[in-house]
Design an enzyme around this catalytic site. Structure first.
Site, PDB file in Angstrom:
ATOM      1  N   ARG A   1     -13.230  15.694 -34.083  1.00  0.00           N
ATOM      2  CA  ARG A   1     -12.592  16.808 -33.374  1.00  0.00           C
ATOM      3  C   ARG A   1     -13.094  18.087 -34.037  1.00  0.00           C
ATOM      4  O   ARG A   1     -12.430  18.672 -34.887  1.00  0.00           O
ATOM      5  CB  ARG A   1     -11.062  16.730 -33.445  1.00  0.00           C
ATOM      6  CG  ARG A   1     -10.448  15.546 -32.724  1.00  0.00           C
ATOM      7  CD  ARG A   1     -10.208  15.729 -31.227  1.00  0.00           C
ATOM      8  NE  ARG A   1     -11.332  15.470 -30.353  1.00  0.00           N
ATOM      9  CZ  ARG A   1     -11.192  15.073 -29.089  1.00  0.00           C
ATOM     10  NH1 ARG A   1      -9.997  14.846 -28.570  1.00  0.00           N
ATOM     11  NH2 ARG A   1     -12.231  14.926 -28.317  1.00  0.00           N
TER      12      ARG A   1
ATOM     13  N   ASP B   1       1.784  20.735 -20.588  1.00  0.00           N
ATOM     14  CA  ASP B   1       1.109  19.454 -20.794  1.00  0.00           C
ATOM     15  C   ASP B   1       2.095  18.608 -21.602  1.00  0.00           C
ATOM     16  O   ASP B   1       2.238  18.776 -22.813  1.00  0.00           O
ATOM     17  CB  ASP B   1      -0.204  19.660 -21.556  1.00  0.00           C
ATOM     18  CG  ASP B   1      -0.945  18.341 -21.788  1.00  0.00           C
ATOM     19  OD1 ASP B   1      -0.305  17.275 -21.681  1.00  0.00           O
ATOM     20  OD2 ASP B   1      -2.148  18.379 -22.089  1.00  0.00           O
TER      21      ASP B   1
ATOM     22  N   PHE C   1     -18.731  15.045 -26.354  1.00  0.00           N
ATOM     23  CA  PHE C   1     -18.328  14.195 -27.489  1.00  0.00           C
ATOM     24  C   PHE C   1     -18.180  12.728 -27.104  1.00  0.00           C
ATOM     25  O   PHE C   1     -18.319  11.845 -27.939  1.00  0.00           O
ATOM     26  CB  PHE C   1     -17.010  14.701 -28.090  1.00  0.00           C
ATOM     27  CG  PHE C   1     -15.866  14.765 -27.115  1.00  0.00           C
ATOM     28  CD1 PHE C   1     -15.709  15.863 -26.292  1.00  0.00           C
ATOM     29  CD2 PHE C   1     -14.973  13.715 -27.004  1.00  0.00           C
ATOM     30  CE1 PHE C   1     -14.677  15.906 -25.365  1.00  0.00           C
ATOM     31  CE2 PHE C   1     -13.932  13.750 -26.096  1.00  0.00           C
ATOM     32  CZ  PHE C   1     -13.789  14.857 -25.264  1.00  0.00           C
TER      33      PHE C   1
ATOM     34  N   TYR D   1       0.843  -1.207   0.000  1.00  0.00           N
ATOM     35  CA  TYR D   1       0.000   0.000   0.000  1.00  0.00           C
ATOM     36  C   TYR D   1       0.874   1.252   0.000  1.00  0.00           C
ATOM     37  O   TYR D   1       0.584   2.228  -0.691  1.00  0.00           O
ATOM     38  CB  TYR D   1      -0.943   0.006   1.213  1.00  0.00           C
ATOM     39  CG  TYR D   1      -1.935   1.136   1.114  1.00  0.00           C
ATOM     40  CD1 TYR D   1      -3.145   0.947   0.453  1.00  0.00           C
ATOM     41  CD2 TYR D   1      -1.638   2.396   1.627  1.00  0.00           C
ATOM     42  CE1 TYR D   1      -4.040   1.984   0.307  1.00  0.00           C
ATOM     43  CE2 TYR D   1      -2.535   3.444   1.476  1.00  0.00           C
ATOM     44  CZ  TYR D   1      -3.740   3.237   0.820  1.00  0.00           C
ATOM     45  OH  TYR D   1      -4.613   4.272   0.662  1.00  0.00           O
TER      46      TYR D   1
ATOM     47  N   LYS E   1       0.188   7.894 -23.419  1.00  0.00           N
ATOM     48  CA  LYS E   1       0.669   8.220 -24.776  1.00  0.00           C
ATOM     49  C   LYS E   1       2.172   7.931 -24.864  1.00  0.00           C
ATOM     50  O   LYS E   1       2.572   6.797 -25.081  1.00  0.00           O
ATOM     51  CB  LYS E   1       0.375   9.688 -25.103  1.00  0.00           C
ATOM     52  CG  LYS E   1      -1.070   9.962 -25.475  1.00  0.00           C
ATOM     53  CD  LYS E   1      -1.979  10.083 -24.300  1.00  0.00           C
ATOM     54  CE  LYS E   1      -3.321  10.700 -24.638  1.00  0.00           C
ATOM     55  NZ  LYS E   1      -4.223  10.725 -23.485  1.00  0.00           N
TER      56      LYS E   1
ATOM     57  N   PHE F   1      -7.457  21.975 -24.881  1.00  0.00           N
ATOM     58  CA  PHE F   1      -7.725  20.547 -24.996  1.00  0.00           C
ATOM     59  C   PHE F   1      -8.961  20.273 -24.142  1.00  0.00           C
ATOM     60  O   PHE F   1      -9.170  20.918 -23.116  1.00  0.00           O
ATOM     61  CB  PHE F   1      -6.540  19.672 -24.573  1.00  0.00           C
ATOM     62  CG  PHE F   1      -6.861  18.210 -24.773  1.00  0.00           C
ATOM     63  CD1 PHE F   1      -6.990  17.706 -26.049  1.00  0.00           C
ATOM     64  CD2 PHE F   1      -7.131  17.379 -23.699  1.00  0.00           C
ATOM     65  CE1 PHE F   1      -7.377  16.390 -26.258  1.00  0.00           C
ATOM     66  CE2 PHE F   1      -7.512  16.060 -23.900  1.00  0.00           C
ATOM     67  CZ  PHE F   1      -7.634  15.559 -25.187  1.00  0.00           C
ATOM     68  N   THR F   2      -9.773  19.308 -24.575  1.00  0.00           N
ATOM     69  CA  THR F   2     -11.090  19.075 -23.973  1.00  0.00           C
ATOM     70  C   THR F   2     -11.030  18.961 -22.446  1.00  0.00           C
ATOM     71  O   THR F   2     -11.663  19.745 -21.733  1.00  0.00           O
ATOM     72  CB  THR F   2     -11.711  17.800 -24.566  1.00  0.00           C
ATOM     73  OG1 THR F   2     -10.762  16.740 -24.446  1.00  0.00           O
ATOM     74  CG2 THR F   2     -12.063  17.992 -26.031  1.00  0.00           C
TER      75      THR F   2
HETATM   76  N1  F0G Z   1      -3.698  16.294 -22.440  1.00  0.00           N
HETATM   77  C1  F0G Z   1      -3.643  15.896 -23.723  1.00  0.00           C
HETATM   78  C2  F0G Z   1      -2.845  16.691 -24.694  1.00  0.00           C
HETATM   79  C3  F0G Z   1      -4.332  14.756 -24.139  1.00  0.00           C
HETATM   80  O1  F0G Z   1      -4.268  14.385 -25.405  1.00  0.00           O
HETATM   81  C4  F0G Z   1      -5.078  14.025 -23.177  1.00  0.00           C
HETATM   82  C5  F0G Z   1      -5.841  12.856 -23.567  1.00  0.00           C
HETATM   83  C6  F0G Z   1      -5.109  14.476 -21.853  1.00  0.00           C
HETATM   84  C7  F0G Z   1      -4.398  15.615 -21.518  1.00  0.00           C
HETATM   85  C8  F0G Z   1      -5.908  13.761 -20.795  1.00  0.00           C
HETATM   86  O2  F0G Z   1      -5.272  12.600 -20.437  1.00  0.00           O
HETATM   87  O3  F0G Z   1      -6.842  10.795 -21.161  1.00  0.00           O
HETATM   88  O4  F0G Z   1      -4.973  10.308 -19.601  1.00  0.00           O
HETATM   89  O5  F0G Z   1      -6.921  11.604 -18.836  1.00  0.00           O
HETATM   90  N2  F0G Z   1      -6.089  12.583 -24.762  1.00  0.00           N
HETATM   91  C9  F0G Z   1      -6.759  11.411 -25.279  1.00  0.00           C
HETATM   92  C10 F0G Z   1      -6.905  11.558 -26.764  1.00  0.00           C
HETATM   93  C11 F0G Z   1      -8.004  11.034 -24.583  1.00  0.00           C
HETATM   94  O6  F0G Z   1      -7.515  10.654 -27.359  1.00  0.00           O
HETATM   95  O7  F0G Z   1      -6.400  12.510 -27.356  1.00  0.00           O
HETATM   96  P1  F0G Z   1      -6.053  11.262 -19.978  1.00  0.00           P
END
Ligand code: F0G
Length: 462
Positions: free
Chosen positions: A387, A220, A454, A77, A263, A129-130
């Site tokens: 997108r 990021d 989305f 843990y 990634k 970014f979303t």
């Molecule tokens: N920042 C970037 C640039 C991303 O592309 C993503 C995720 C995140 C933050 C969030 O990270 O998914 O680990 O919580 N991108 C994915 C995509 C979902 O398909 O582009 P996460």
């Protein structure tokens, strides 16, 4: 006597040891599956997908070295040895002394926003970014896009479309007052701009401007090794530097960073929050206990952290990134042969098809990119992602759709997963849909969730 040609082609610096069968389906089967999924590729069952280019997030093939590491998980843990190994590698590859693991990128975004965003403050960045913007807004901040204008033009071939417009940023600071800024962030390459990198020259300018005004700068770093690769091949003075050196140099200009390890690190799950700011670190270390788990596992198993630590070592190999981005380029060049409208320059993680140009007869209210992604799936079982206007969501103040200039379908390449032949099949399918494009009608949104619509919105064919 024939002379052998010099080797011009390249190939991946690895071979396949294990395979996962994929299902081939018929068009009527896919028509039914698409309808059941509300014409949203996020809602398809993965087993109904033939070639999955939805995302490069968590969909990577780990190496034998990473899998071997999974057997060495220390699942205590508290104080797992995998955590300390990962921390050492975070220091080495990102150059940040303090680190908290999280279960994925948005968990780190959540905590950073909670810690740094002051109510009603401004957080500029190189395009939204979303999930990043969502967490900024949920924490009471306001995101402002300060990316260069070229980034909004799919045809513009600027080599660093991820750059910040420094004049625009300074004008904003002068207008609003430096004290009303929580921080500025840069992502590289910029996902929503088509996987476009920023240059070190631009980063240095942004950094010195923000130092002048005392505003922190955060990164990021989700795909930062790809950004480092583009700097190596495109920016003068960096040709001879290694990816590792460039990555550390990039990070040296930031106060802290977050990473979706799903990634660059070539794992299936994981996230990183790292900083050189001890106060922020202490808050994050405390906060992680509330949202993720103890600060030595942050929602991850010991084995996950081991795979991440090993992924960090593999992600900086030049030949690995060259093959990854080479595959994306190959796809772009094949699509060009059929005159398919795409975003230039080719991105790091994906090829983006320009749905506005592909389906010029559809207005953005008919969701051209959403429509195109579903048509490609119906044609061949290839899954991409929208997108465009659906991803952009609604303006929180007015409740109206945001209409982004870029209305794109993303074909994203998981690392070390698909072959060149898979890409050929993908390209042929898109060319087929392009041939039939005039017959395509748009979609109507029939269900819309409140956050990040989305992912779960549903549509009906017109
Ligand atoms: N920042 C970037 C640039 C991303 O592309 C993503 C995720 C995140 C933050 C969030 O990270 O998914 O680990 O919580 N991108 C994915 C995509 C979902 O398909 O582009 P996460």
């Amino acid at each position: 006597m024939s002379k052998l040609p010099k080797q011009k082609s390249w190939a991946e610096p690895y071979k396949i040891k294990m395979v996962e069968p994929i299902k081939m389906t018929t068009r009527p089967y896919r028509e039914k599956a698409a309808k059941e999924a509300g014409y949203n590729t996020f809602l398809l069952k993965s087993e109904d997908v033939y070639i999955d280019l939805l995302t490069d997030s968590g969909t990577n093939a780990m190496s034998d070295y990473q899998w071997a590491g999974m057997m060495l998980g220390d699942e205590a843990y508290a104080g797992s040895k995998n955590f300390y190994y990962l921390w050492d590698n975070v220091k080495k590859y990102y150059g940040m002394p303090y680190f908290v693991p999280t279960h994925q990128g948005r968990a780190a975004e959540h905590m950073i926003s909670k810690i740094l965003v002051k109510p009603d403050s401004i957080i500029p960045g190189n395009m939204y970014f979303t999930t990043t913007r969502e967490h900024i807004e949920l924490a009471g901040g306001k995101f402002v896009d300060v990316i260069i204008d070229e980034a909004h033009d799919p045809q513009n071939t600027h080599p660093f479309k991820g750059n910040i417009n420094v004049n625009k940023l300074e004008a904003l600071i002068k207008k609003e007052g430096a004290k009303n800024f929580s921080y500025v962030f840069m992502a590289g390459p910029v996902n929503m701009a088509g996987g476009q990198p920023f240059s070190l020259k631009n980063l240095k300018e942004v950094s010195s401007l923000l130092k002048k005004y005392g505003i922190p700068l955060w990164l990021d770093a989700t795909r930062a090794t790809e950004n480092a690769y583009f700097i190596k091949i495109r920016e003068k003075g960096y040709e001879k530097k290694s990816i590792e050196q460039i990555l550390v140099e990039i990070c040296s200009y930031f106060d802290g960073l977050w990473v979706s390890a799903k990634k660059d690190l070539m794992v299936n799950i994981g996230g990183i929050l790292a900083t050189r700011n001890k106060k922020v670190y202490e808050e994050a270390r405390n906060m992680v206990v509330v949202y993720e788990g103890l600060h030595t596992y942050g929602g991850l198993a010991g084995r996950d952290m081991e795979a991440m630590a090993r992924g960090l070592e593999e992600m900086v190999h030049f030949d690995n990134i060259k093959a990854r981005i080479g595959q994306v380029e190959y796809c772009g060049k094949q699509l060009e042969k059929y005159n398919i409208p795409i975003v230039y320059p080719f991105g790091g993680h994906a090829i983006f098809v320009d749905a506005k140009k592909f389906l010029p007869h559809l207005s953005q209210d008919l969701f051209p990119a959403q429509t195109l992604a579903s048509e490609i799936y119906i044609d061949s079982g290839v899954r991409g992602m929208e997108r465009g206007v659906v991803s952009a969501g609604r303006d929180h103040a007015t409740g109206k759709h945001r209409y982004p200039k870029l209305e794109l379908v993303r074909l994203t390449f998981p690392r070390r997963v698909y072959t060149q032949a898979h890409i050929d099949v993908t390209v042929e399918s898109i060319a087929q849909v392009y041939d039939d494009r005039k017959k395509i009608k748009g979609l109507k949104m029939v269900y819309e969730p409140k956050h990040l619509r989305f992912f779960q919105a549903r549509f009906k064919k017109l």
